[in-house]
Design a protein around this motif. Structure first.
Motif, mmCIF file in Angstrom:
data_model
loop_
_atom_site.group_PDB
_atom_site.id
_atom_site.type_symbol
_atom_site.label_atom_id
_atom_site.label_comp_id
_atom_site.label_asym_id
_atom_site.label_seq_id
_atom_site.Cartn_x
_atom_site.Cartn_y
_atom_site.Cartn_z
ATOM 1 N N ASP A 197 42.859 48.428 33.962
ATOM 2 C CA ASP A 197 44.269 48.041 34.064
ATOM 3 C C ASP A 197 44.686 47.108 32.935
ATOM 4 O OD1 ASP A 197 44.082 45.447 36.614
ATOM 5 O OD2 ASP A 197 42.769 45.953 34.948
ATOM 6 N N PRO A 229 39.293 48.670 43.604
ATOM 7 C CA PRO A 229 40.049 49.500 42.661
ATOM 8 C C PRO A 229 41.404 49.907 43.231
ATOM 9 C CG PRO A 229 38.377 50.811 43.758
ATOM 10 C CD PRO A 229 38.159 49.387 44.202
ATOM 11 N N ASP A 263 42.821 52.102 38.300
ATOM 12 C CA ASP A 263 41.451 51.784 37.889
ATOM 13 C C ASP A 263 40.629 53.053 37.730
ATOM 14 O OD1 ASP A 263 41.507 48.956 37.724
ATOM 15 O OD2 ASP A 263 41.678 48.890 39.904
#
Lengths: 398, 398
Positions: free
Chosen positions: B8, B223, B227
């Motif tokens: 990210d 996540p 991700d």
């Protein structure tokens, strides 16, 4: 072959023996290569070889094809041993014995200089027997563990599941042991020590035999059986062996075709609709949620507070035009011939006539067009109300 | 393999031209880079030409035609509507406050920077048939300032879906908004909510997973959508190499000792997977034939995808009581013992999968002992032979 060669060369391996050796090489080498690259799949060299063979699935198929050939070669080998033993009646020569243990001890003593000569050995030396029986043991183990790897579901029906990974560990461990043993033991004895070509030519010189296998020369040889006796034994042996071989070949066929271990495509564990917009989601073009909901439904009169200017003259109307109309209806860009830049221009009107009819907002185009809505530079309800009131009042300049 | 788990990080679009994160960027082919480069070059040239054009963007604030106030004099009005052939209504109203509050508004960017087709009034006719067509038509102007992010999207899963005729697939404005565009918050919850607006079913599965539930509880170690799927260069399960690469996405977190240490989760999961049959095959496919499918499972095929749960959860597909039916999805004939053929991500040890441990230990001892003994024999044999030869030579000479 010349007579001198015949007199000094002794037949050591028959054509059948030599072919078996060739079969052994042509299965062992591909099995070793395709097996090692699977065991050490992480290394660059392995991956290069895997690519060369057309990918890991091809490597596995090649490995299995040669494994099947090896198993067929084993069936042939069993037949050849049986034929030698039961038809030709040649005494056992590969069987391990106490004499081999003694020979090993004496060789050790010789090498440690506790003895002056090597022990005399027979047709197969203890070193050769070690190699042969290692190969036998290794093949049995590889076939057994290979079966579990090839047919893990069938294997786990009888055995605990952990036998499958254990078989994998043993298959790999035994492979490394076998390959290293070939590279060390076999290569030393028949290539490095001196190149022994007899397994290819079939013959050894008398000198070589005297040096390496003296007991084989002095061994009592039974009289060869008569032709009738030979035929009789063969007629008994061949059907029996054929039956045994048939059973074994069926076994190999089952081995290679026993189970379909896995289906070819994996179904996903979950299959949500990929595109499932939340119903309340607004179109991205709408600037905000409020704009989106009010923009299309708002009738301008219901929410706008109307405040008519006290001073209904050009001084209060002009700024409305300035803010919303002059971009198109300005002094320099008179769209449709209309300028709303000054009082006089406004009264003068455009190509379609006067925009403002003093005292009659109902026929003033500026009002009718704006009240119809949708005109670029749309005036809001309050502005239109002021415009109407101004025209109603005669559209005074001051 | 890139093990940086902060995929990210490529959300940090604080300024223009910040490249996408390394993960997918590195996997983009050079051809795509070239295409993107050419695209960027053309756009820059176009922008330069605009800059030297007296009526262009450079003089936008001086020319009334390009002044935002001019635009808003019309577009700030509610119910500014354009009927479309589809029967939908294009709402051309822009709330000036909304725009002013947006990141572009704060920078006082002129409307025409995005609305590149507008250079005065009357505007060119709207050719879009539907609202969606209009959005798809307009988002291309994002490229003007955000080349890198835009270029990263040209081959993403959405772009490919759109190329295949699915116009619903997201464009820039679907995630970022249009007139209300804000700085990316980088907030994990916000990210999931943005994706949810189109992928609500996937979101619902995720929200019930061990990861999603933790995120709801405020844990940002887990996540989020981006991700695993990437941001601008988003990839999905329809990409073959996404399936093959996915174990490495899982490993980014699950092989991270520091991160897993916080939760007492084993970091052996990736290594044990790769060292077994399924994992080694998948890694070989990923490295050697990424464009091919394999029927060997990756992490999510056993554990679940978005609805992944802890193995200790009775709902989990790998929970002890459920694992056989999970195996049977690919191995329909598997029976009770079969799941134990998989070592459940444990490294063989005396306590766990003892048999495999013993077999490995056996060969770890046997191989050096046997090969060592052979080498010792050979060394003594060579030494003795050397002596023997020298002795023989001396005898010959004398």
């Amino acid at each position: 072959m010349s007579s001198t060669a015949e007199s000094t060369s002794i037949l050591r391996f028959t054509v059948s023996d030599r072919l078996e050796h060739i079969a052994q090489i042509t299965t062992f080498v591909p099995l070793a290569v395709t097996g090692l690259v699977q065991r050490y799949a992480g290394s660059g060299l392995s991956q290069g070889i895997i690519t060369l063979f057309g990918g890991i699935e091809s490597v596995r198929i090649i490995h299995r094809v040669f494994a099947a050939i090896l198993m067929v070669a084993v069936v042939y080998h069993l037949g050849a041993i049986g034929y030698r033993r039961f038809v030709l009646n040649i005494p056992r020569s590969m069987g391990p014995s106490l004499a081999d243990l003694r020979a090993a001890g004496q060789t050790l003593a010789y090498n440690l200089r506790r003895r002056d000569s090597r022990p005399p050995q027979g047709r197969y030396t203890f070193e050769e027997k070690i190699e042969y029986w290692s190969l036998v043991w290794g093949t049995v183990l590889m076939v057994a563990t290979g079966f579990l790897l090839w047919n893990p579901i069938a294997g786990a029906k009888i055995l605990p599941g952990s036998f499958i990974p254990a078989a994998r560990a043993a298959h790999g461990g035994e492979a490394v042991l076998a390959i290293l043993a070939i590279l060390v033991w076999h290569f030393y004895h028949v290539h490095l020590k001196h190149f022994n070509k007899s397994i290819f030519t079939g013959y050894m010189t008398l000198e070589e035999m005297e040096s390496e296998h003296p007991l084989a020369l002095t061994m009592e040889v039974a009289d060869p059986p008569s032709q009738d006796e030979l035929r009789h034994r063969r007629n008994r042996y061949v059907p029996l062996y054929s039956l045994g071989a048939f059973v074994l070949l069926i076994g190999i066929w089952l081995f290679v075709s026993f189970e379909d271990t896995a289906i070819t495509t994996i179904e996903p564990l979950e299959s949500p609709a990929v595109y499932a917009p939340i119903p309340t989601t607004t179109m991205p073009l709408a600037t905000t949620t409020t704009m989106a909901t009010t923009g299309s439904t708002l009738p301008s009169t219901t929410t706008t507070v109307i405040v008519i200017a006290e001073d209904l003259t050009w001084a209060s109307i002009g700024p409305i035009f300035e803010a919303k109309c002059l971009m198109c209806h300005g002094a320099t860009n008179q769209t449709a011939g209309l300028s709303l830049a000054t009082f006089n221009d406004t009264i003068a009107g455009g190509n379609d006539g006067p925009g403002v009819v003093p005292g009659d907002p109902g026929t003033s185009m500026i009002v009718t067009i704006q009240e119809a809505g949708g005109h670029p530079g749309q005036l809001d309800a309050n502005e239109i109300a002021n415009l109407r009131a101004w025209i109603d009042a005669g559209a005074p300049e001051k | 393999m890139d093990t940086d788990r902060n995929i990210d990080s490529d959300l940090n679009v604080a300024t223009f031209d910040r490249p996408d994160g390394p993960r997918w960027a590195a996997r983009r082919s050079s051809v795509r880079r070239l295409t993107a480069g050419a695209f960027a070059l053309i756009a820059c040239t176009a922008l330069l030409m605009l800059a030297f054009d007296p009526g262009g963007v450079a003089s936008a604030q001086d020319d009334a035609r390009f002044n935002n106030d001019t635009c808003l004099s019309c577009h700030d009005v509610p119910s500014l509507e354009v009927p479309l052939p589809s029967g939908e209504t294009l709402n051309a109203t822009v709330d000036s406050d909304t725009y002013a509050a947006s990141v572009h508004g704060q920078l006082e960017l002129p409307c025409v920077l995005c609305h590149t087709d507008i250079d005065g009034y009357p505007h060119p006719e709207v050719v879009a048939e539907t609202l969606r067509d209009f959005a798809v038509e307009r988002y291309t102007s994002c490229f003007g300032c955000h080349q890198d992010q835009y270029s990263a999207t040209v081959d993403n899963v959405h772009a490919r879906a759109r190329a295949e005729g699915n116009s619903a697939a997201a464009v820039c404005t679907d995630c970022h908004g249009a007139h209300d565009v804000a700085r990316p918050s980088h907030n994990d919850v916000d990210i999931t909510q943005t994706c949810r607006s189109c992928h609500s079913e996937v979101y619902d599965l995720y929200a019930g997973s061990v990861h999603g539930a933790a995120l709801t509880d405020g844990n940002t170690d887990v996540p989020t959508c981006t991700d695993c799927h990437g941001v601008h260069d988003s990839q999905g399960p329809t990409d073959t190499n996404f399936h093959l690469f996915s174990p490495q996405l899982c490993a980014d977190c699950h092989a991270d000792q520091e991160l897993m240490g916080k939760y007492g989760i084993s970091t052996d999961v990736f290594d044990t997977y790769v060292s077994d049959f399924h994992g080694s095959t998948v890694v070989l496919f990923e490295e050697l034939a990424p464009d091919q499918e394999t029927n060997k499972p990756v992490c999510v095929d056993c554990h679940g995808v978005h609805h992944i749960t802890a193995p200790t959860d009775p709902e989990s597909s790998v929970f002890k009581e459920n694992i056989l039916s999970t195996c049977q999805r690919c191995h329909p004939d598997a029976t009770t013992n079969f799941p134990a053929a998989w070592l459940s991500h444990y490294q063989p040890s005396p306590g766990k999968t003892t048999l495999v441990f013993v077999v490995r230990l056996f060969y770890r001892i046997l191989i050096p002992v046997v090969i060592g003994a052979m080498l010792v024999y050979i060394i003594f044999d060579l030494a003795r032979r050397g002596r023997f030869h020298r002795k023989a030579e001396r005898v010959q000479h004398s």
